[in-house]
Design an enzyme around this catalytic site. Structure first.
Site, PDB file in Angstrom:
ATOM      1  N   PHE A  27       0.953  -1.505   0.096  1.00 24.64           N
ATOM      2  CA  PHE A  27       0.193  -0.072  -0.536  1.00 24.64           C
ATOM      3  C   PHE A  27       0.869   1.373  -0.031  1.00 24.64           C
ATOM      4  O   PHE A  27       1.543   1.214   0.904  1.00 24.64           O
ATOM      5  CB  PHE A  27      -1.051   0.039   1.341  1.00 24.64           C
ATOM      6  CG  PHE A  27      -1.928   1.411   0.973  1.00 24.64           C
ATOM      7  CD1 PHE A  27      -3.186   0.935   0.101  1.00 24.64           C
ATOM      8  CD2 PHE A  27      -2.178   2.363   2.049  1.00 24.64           C
ATOM      9  CE1 PHE A  27      -3.744   2.333   0.614  1.00 24.64           C
ATOM     10  CE2 PHE A  27      -2.403   3.480   1.813  1.00 24.64           C
ATOM     11  CZ  PHE A  27      -4.139   2.826   1.624  1.00 24.64           C
ATOM     12  N   TYR A  36     -10.460   0.782  11.240  1.00 23.08           N
ATOM     13  CA  TYR A  36     -11.602   1.127  10.421  1.00 23.08           C
ATOM     14  C   TYR A  36     -11.850   0.617   8.927  1.00 23.08           C
ATOM     15  O   TYR A  36     -13.087   0.452   8.389  1.00 23.08           O
ATOM     16  CB  TYR A  36     -11.637   3.259  10.090  1.00 23.08           C
ATOM     17  CG  TYR A  36     -10.773   3.617   9.572  1.00 23.08           C
ATOM     18  CD1 TYR A  36     -10.537   2.575   8.271  1.00 23.08           C
ATOM     19  CD2 TYR A  36      -9.242   3.986   9.429  1.00 23.08           C
ATOM     20  CE1 TYR A  36      -9.313   2.752   7.137  1.00 23.08           C
ATOM     21  CE2 TYR A  36      -8.059   4.066   8.524  1.00 23.08           C
ATOM     22  CZ  TYR A  36      -7.410   3.670   7.657  1.00 23.08           C
ATOM     23  OH  TYR A  36      -7.257   3.925   6.869  1.00 23.08           O
ATOM     24  N   LYS A  37     -11.167  -0.398   9.000  1.00 20.28           N
ATOM     25  CA  LYS A  37     -11.445  -1.255   7.883  1.00 20.28           C
ATOM     26  C   LYS A  37     -12.556  -2.147   8.574  1.00 20.28           C
ATOM     27  O   LYS A  37     -13.210  -2.490   8.819  1.00 20.28           O
ATOM     28  CB  LYS A  37     -10.120  -1.638   6.989  1.00 20.28           C
ATOM     29  CG  LYS A  37      -9.760  -0.731   6.590  1.00 20.28           C
ATOM     30  CD  LYS A  37      -8.316  -1.089   5.597  1.00 20.28           C
ATOM     31  CE  LYS A  37      -7.870   0.292   5.268  1.00 20.28           C
ATOM     32  NZ  LYS A  37      -6.399   0.245   4.779  1.00 20.28           N
ATOM     33  N   ASP A  64       2.639  -5.372   8.716  1.00 23.32           N
ATOM     34  CA  ASP A  64       0.943  -4.223   7.916  1.00 23.32           C
ATOM     35  C   ASP A  64       0.285  -5.449   7.827  1.00 23.32           C
ATOM     36  O   ASP A  64      -0.433  -5.855   6.870  1.00 23.32           O
ATOM     37  CB  ASP A  64       0.826  -3.210   7.069  1.00 23.32           C
ATOM     38  CG  ASP A  64       0.609  -1.726   6.802  1.00 23.32           C
ATOM     39  OD1 ASP A  64      -0.345  -2.419   7.481  1.00 23.32           O
ATOM     40  OD2 ASP A  64       0.677  -1.187   6.825  1.00 23.32           O
ATOM     41  N   ARG A  72     -12.354  -4.421  -7.084  1.00 23.80           N
ATOM     42  CA  ARG A  72     -11.920  -5.215  -5.545  1.00 23.80           C
ATOM     43  C   ARG A  72     -13.401  -5.256  -5.274  1.00 23.80           C
ATOM     44  O   ARG A  72     -14.287  -4.291  -4.614  1.00 23.80           O
ATOM     45  CB  ARG A  72     -11.606  -4.406  -5.028  1.00 23.80           C
ATOM     46  CG  ARG A  72     -10.350  -5.450  -4.002  1.00 23.80           C
ATOM     47  CD  ARG A  72      -9.295  -4.231  -2.824  1.00 23.80           C
ATOM     48  NE  ARG A  72     -10.060  -2.742  -2.004  1.00 23.80           N
ATOM     49  CZ  ARG A  72      -9.422  -2.063  -1.918  1.00 23.80           C
ATOM     50  NH1 ARG A  72      -8.062  -2.420  -0.682  1.00 23.80           N
ATOM     51  NH2 ARG A  72     -10.311  -1.567  -0.775  1.00 23.80           N
TER      52      ARG A  72
END
Ligand SMILES: *Cc1c(COP(=O)(O)O)cnc(C)c1O
Length: 415
Positions: free
Chosen positions: A128, A225-226, A200, A374
């Protein structure tokens, strides 16, 4: 297998799904199949209640007293222990604080400080981007260090593990392809080469059965928050293995990481344990939202979650390949279970427009530049029938070429 899947079979799977009752804990809009919980989790009802209470009672009525009476000051470490239960970490090793980007900086710095004689940091070129940007910024602040990327400076991480490598930063699950590392094997390889690993977990925490302690991880970071559903911008977390805490130093030496913050001393002295990874005052309303969201995880068995996640992604891949043949979709997610996270990606030459058309029909996934559709699969509130229905909409969007409507081509700032 796919030829045999019928709507009746899919409904039977739902009827026998042991995680089925958890959907009740979430607010999911009507007529929406939400396949983007890997980007922003939906609101748990308990999080909305906690936010409301924090805003009206704690802030509105109790004001400054709430630092003590509502436990605000303790939240980073209390929530850290709760997040730890989801990622296989014993108590006292996780602080919830700041953003993932900031925590990557702290973790890289701390890890590098434990390997002062080694001059190279390794990361994945396909990480990312914020991971790379932060690594770049960190290395720029330390003239003796340099950054090497897998995919650029060498084909594999193993190939890059020379004796001058001090730290390796890895994305447990790749945000784009969904590729999953074998955490235990990779950690062992990196440590055998004398380096430390920073994992991560943004795309694995709350999505699979992460076992940080069991894998002997050194450091980890992740967002809430995911898949953890803490709310937009909810604070991230940082894990520092117990064995490193006394020596590890992080450079953002703010007062919350001081041994005695309310002594207001002139000189910094790091707190003895994980608290030294705090920096300053935290966003309490977001913390309380996360606090409420973590209630929605009570009673969830992570191994069951992982099994259902794999069953959902298997079903999606099979149905898409069976029904959306010849429309230009290419699977980029590994088929092997041990290499797959909880998301599925397909490339398509008009991925952006196709995703906009899907969203207009209530199937919410996302687009990742330049050409990826996605879809995230979140076992607590996605059913097998949702997967079936999402594929029906995808087929319809592709076969009617509805995505060619001009309204689906205008680009938003956030994709
Ligand atoms: C989502 C994500 C981030 C987000 O970082 P923020 O600081 O919260 O914006 C970082 N790393 C990975 C791998 C991610 O997927």
């Amino acid at each position: 297998m796919s030829q045999d899947v019928t709507l009746k079979a899919v409904r039977d799977w739902d009827a026998n799904d042991g995680l089925r009752q958890f959907r009740e804990r979430f607010t999911i809009p009507e007529n929406m199949i939400y396949l983007d919980g890997n980007s922003l989790g939906p609101a748990p009802k308990s999080a909305l209640a906690a936010l409301e209470h924090a805003a009206h009672a704690e802030w509105g009525q109790d004001l400054i007293r709430s630092w003590n009476s509502a436990g605000w000051f303790e939240l980073p470490l209390k929530l850290g222990d709760q997040v730890g239960a989801l990622v296989g970490a014993d108590k006292g090793q996780i602080a919830v604080c700041d953003s993932t980007s900031i925590n990557i900086f702290k973790a890289l710095s701390a890890a590098a400080s434990l390997r002062p004689d080694r001059k190279v940091i390794v990361a994945e070129g396909a990480s990312f981007p914020t991971d790379l940007y932060i690594a770049e910024g960190f290395v720029a602040s330390q003239p003796q260090l340099s950054l090497k990327l897998q995919g650029v400076d060498g084909d594999t991480i193993e190939e890059l593990l020379s004796p001058d490598v001090g730290v390796v930063l890895l994305n447990h699950v790749n945000y784009r392809s969904g590729y999953l590392h074998d955490m235990k094997a990779m950690t062992a390889r990196i440590q055998a080469a004398g380096a430390l690993v920073v994992w991560d977990l943004c795309h694995s925490a709350g999505a699979l059965d992460v076992q940080l302690d069991d894998c002997n991880a050194d450091f980890a970071v992740g967002c809430t928050y995911k898949y953890i559903n803490g709310g937009p911008g909810a604070p991230a977390f940082i894990y520092v293995a117990q064995r490193h805490q006394a020596q590890a130093r992080q450079p953002l030496s703010g007062w919350w990481g001081h041994a005695r913050p309310f002594a207001f001393e002139q000189q910094y002295e790091a707190a003895p344990a994980i608290a030294r990874f705090l920096c300053g005052t935290q966003p309490i309303l977001s913390m309380q939202s996360l606090n409420g969201a973590l209630e929605a995880w009570q009673g969830v068995n992570m191994a069951d979650l992982r099994s259902k996640s794999l069953a959902l992604t298997d079903l999606f891949i099979n149905l898409v390949e069976e029904r959306c043949k010849n429309f230009g979709l290419q699977l980029i997610t590994p088929r092997k279970h041990e290499e797959r996270g909880s998301q599925v990606g397909f490339t398509h030459p008009h991925a952006y427009e196709v995703m906009q058309a899907l969203i207009a029909d209530g199937v919410v996934g996302d687009f990742r530049a330049p050409d990826v559709l996605r879809f995230g699969f979140t076992p607590l509130y996605i059913s097998f029938e949702d997967v079936w229905n999402a594929v029906e909409v995808l087929r319809d969007v592709l076969s009617t070429e509805r995505w060619k409507e001009p309204r689906f081509a205008s680009k938003n700032a956030v994709t």
